[in-house]
Design an enzyme around this catalytic site. Structure first.
Site, PDB file in Angstrom:
ATOM      1  N   ASN A  95       6.962 -38.740-107.994  1.00  7.19           N
ATOM      2  CA  ASN A  95       6.842 -37.405-108.575  1.00  7.19           C
ATOM      3  C   ASN A  95       6.576 -37.461-110.087  1.00  7.19           C
ATOM      4  O   ASN A  95       5.925 -36.579-110.626  1.00  7.19           O
ATOM      5  CB  ASN A  95       8.129 -36.621-108.282  1.00  7.19           C
ATOM      6  N   SER A 147      -1.826 -32.820-107.518  1.00  6.41           N
ATOM      7  CA  SER A 147      -1.989 -31.497-108.128  1.00  6.41           C
ATOM      8  C   SER A 147      -3.204 -30.827-107.508  1.00  6.41           C
ATOM      9  O   SER A 147      -4.135 -31.508-107.066  1.00  6.41           O
ATOM     10  CB  SER A 147      -2.211 -31.650-109.628  1.00  6.41           C
ATOM     11  N   TYR A 160      -6.344 -35.313-116.527  1.00  2.69           N
ATOM     12  CA  TYR A 160      -5.183 -35.125-115.638  1.00  2.69           C
ATOM     13  C   TYR A 160      -5.643 -35.070-114.176  1.00  2.69           C
ATOM     14  O   TYR A 160      -5.119 -35.782-113.315  1.00  2.69           O
ATOM     15  CB  TYR A 160      -4.459 -33.835-116.017  1.00  2.69           C
ATOM     16  N   ALA A 162      -8.362 -36.130-112.799  1.00  4.14           N
ATOM     17  CA  ALA A 162      -8.920 -37.400-112.322  1.00  4.14           C
ATOM     18  C   ALA A 162      -7.809 -38.395-111.988  1.00  4.14           C
ATOM     19  O   ALA A 162      -7.882 -39.107-110.987  1.00  4.14           O
ATOM     20  CB  ALA A 162      -9.859 -37.986-113.374  1.00  4.14           C
ATOM     21  N   LYS A 164      -4.836 -37.667-110.952  1.00  2.00           N
ATOM     22  CA  LYS A 164      -4.205 -37.218-109.710  1.00  2.00           C
ATOM     23  C   LYS A 164      -5.140 -37.397-108.512  1.00  2.00           C
ATOM     24  O   LYS A 164      -4.695 -37.659-107.393  1.00  2.00           O
ATOM     25  CB  LYS A 164      -3.795 -35.743-109.837  1.00  2.00           C
TER      26      LYS A 164
END
Lengths: 250, 247
Positions: A95, A147, A160, A162, A164
């Site tokens: 997480n 995400s 961000y 990319a 995820k």
């Protein structure tokens, strides 16, 4: 009649437990009967107290497992701690993550590298170590928190999103490789969620995102944690390689 | 229990996924209007025993999905109970397999009647009540064939694709009124529907799965339970594959 606690007898590692979604996961997992290695970057007195409180409240083991995900040595030691416990690892929830907002053309190289380091390399390498244990047991459930940005490629979320998306792809590949040996791997893709991370977004952007959400509200950390409970439990034994959008309908 | 004190309508309860869903729902504390195609004594007994074992009520409701008047009568019987309805699961469905060129219009229309038109009608009635209470979860049982296509299942796969389209639109329209709408796309599940599929075809599918076996009805029922429960409170408009990870 089934027991109310869907995670009774399960042991889980959850990263990023100090705040936000991870904090909610820690509580929901404990509430549902799981023992948890609660991972966070640093062992603060507040975090230690919180772990002890949850343990007492729900009658489960909560073991703080504090290390810097980007430090190889520290990660190695954390894995050793888990192995030495002689407890099965039934669930791994990756997480922990960091956010970054910038237009593609204005993304600083250093920030791009941090995104990949924390959101992709760290969970990838940690998963390698933990899945090794799960394969020995012949069972396990890996839950990676990505995400909706990984799927939608929103403006301002190049780095961000990319990082995820990379995590998402690795999860799917992993699911295919280890499914036959009893290990499942799935992704949760939260939409806009009420955490510190949205502090980085302007009110106008938040309002715009909520307007694009069918349910017209921001998700709560518990909304996301509940889905993780399901994927961790034996209610989802035939679910693998899936990406669950928990986004209120975007 | 995940559905304590909730009331659910489940169609296709006579066999397979529907019957398992009925069982799981009752075990999780839900009262159920158990819809089935025709009156069946064994089914009545099953419902009565399940209700007693779980301390819930289960009411068998009978209608044939090709008969619009019968569906409406069944729905009116449900509504005359004047109870709130928290969950609707559209499980009932059937297939008439034929390759594209061999599919008759008659077959195609029949499959759509059962797998699409009747589901819309039922959902219209039930969600009208849900909207009034600002609360509800609708789960449509589609199929991976509605997403991926499936040789020899022109009618079935297109009817399920239509149901998926409806699910997405319904979710958009009903979200602000407190009603969530999602679909499950089961893969190869060990039910009567697949009992007629040749073994080598099943084996071919299994080879393409991460979890190399057929799924069970209870595994699909547990996914339905998840979407019915508040665990999925922030999920709507999703098409959820329960397929053991198919390529």
């Amino acid at each position: 009649m089934r027991s109310e606690k869907v995670l009774s007898g399960k042991n889980a590692i959850i990263t990023g437990c100090a705040r936000g979604i991870g904090k909610a996961m820690l509580e929901n997992f404990a509430k549902n009967g799981a023992n948890v290695w609660a991972s966070a970057r640093s062992l603060t007195p507040e975090f230690e107290t919180r772990c002890a409180e949850l343990s007492g409240k729900y009658g489960v083991l909560i073991m703080p497992l504090c290390f810097d995900m980007t430090n190889k040595e520290e990660m190695k030691n954390a894995v050793k701690v888990v192995m030495k416990s002689d407890l099965k690892v039934n669930v791994l929830v990756n997480n922990a993550g960091v956010t970054y907002n910038a237009l593609h053309q204005l993304t600083a190289e250093a920030a791009l590298r941090v995104q990949m380091e924390v959101n992709f390399f760290a969970p990838f390498l940690f998963t390698q170590s933990i899945v090794k244990l799960m394969l020995r047991q012949g069972s396990g459930s890996v839950i990676n928190v990505a995400s909706s940005a990984a799927l939608d490629g929103n403006a301002g979320r190049a780095a961000y999103g990319a990082s995820k998306a990379a995590l998402l792809c690795a999860t799917r590949a992993l699911s295919r490789e280890v499914g036959a040996q009893g290990v499942r791997a799935n992704v949760i893709a939260p939409g806009i969620t009420e955490t510190d991370m949205i502090g980085s977004m302007s009110d106008a952007v938040i309002a715009e995102t909520v307007a694009c959400t069918d349910m017209r509200r921001i998700g709560s950390p518990t909304d996301i944690a509940d889905v993780a409970v399901y994927l961790a439990s034996d209610l989802s034994t035939y679910i693998t390689g899936q990406v669950l959008r928990v986004d209120g309908g975007m | 229990m995940l559905l304590s004190g909730q009331n659910a309508v489940v169609t296709g309860c006579l066999r397979g996924i529907g019957k398992k869903t009925l069982e799981v729902f009752a075990e999780q504390g839900a009262n159920v209007w158990a819809c089935a195609q025709q009156v069946d004594e064994e089914f009545e007994k099953f419902c009565a025993e399940l209700a007693q074992r779980t301390g819930t009520w289960i009411k068998p409701i009978y209608f044939d999905l090709t008969d619009t008047d019968a569906i409406k009568a069944g729905l009116k019987a449900i509504m005359s109970d004047k109870q709130p309805i928290d969950v609707l699961v559209n499980v009932a469905g059937f297939t008439k397999d034929a390759i594209f060129h061999m599919t008759s219009m008659e077959q195609l229309k029949l499959v759509f009647e059962v797998n699409y038109f009747s589901q819309i009608l039922i959902s219209q009635y039930i969600t009208k009540l849900m909207v009034r209470k600002k609360r509800g979860s609708v789960i449509n049982i589609a199929s991976i064939s509605g997403l991926d296509g499936s040789r020899g299942q022109l009618a079935y796969s297109s009817s399920k694709a239509a149901l998926i389209g409806a699910t997405r639109t319904m979710s958009r329209e009903l979200a602000q009124q407190g009603v969530r709408v999602n679909a499950i796309a089961p893969g190869v599940i060990d039910t009567d529907m697949n009992a007629v599929v040749p073994e080598n075809v099943i084996a071919g599918h299994i080879k393409d799965m991460s979890i190399q076996r057929m799924g069970s009805s209870s595994e699909v029922a547990n996914a339905i339970l998840f979407l019915a429960s508040d665990l999925s409170g922030y999920m709507t408009g999703q098409i959820f594959r329960v397929d053991g990870g198919m390529k």
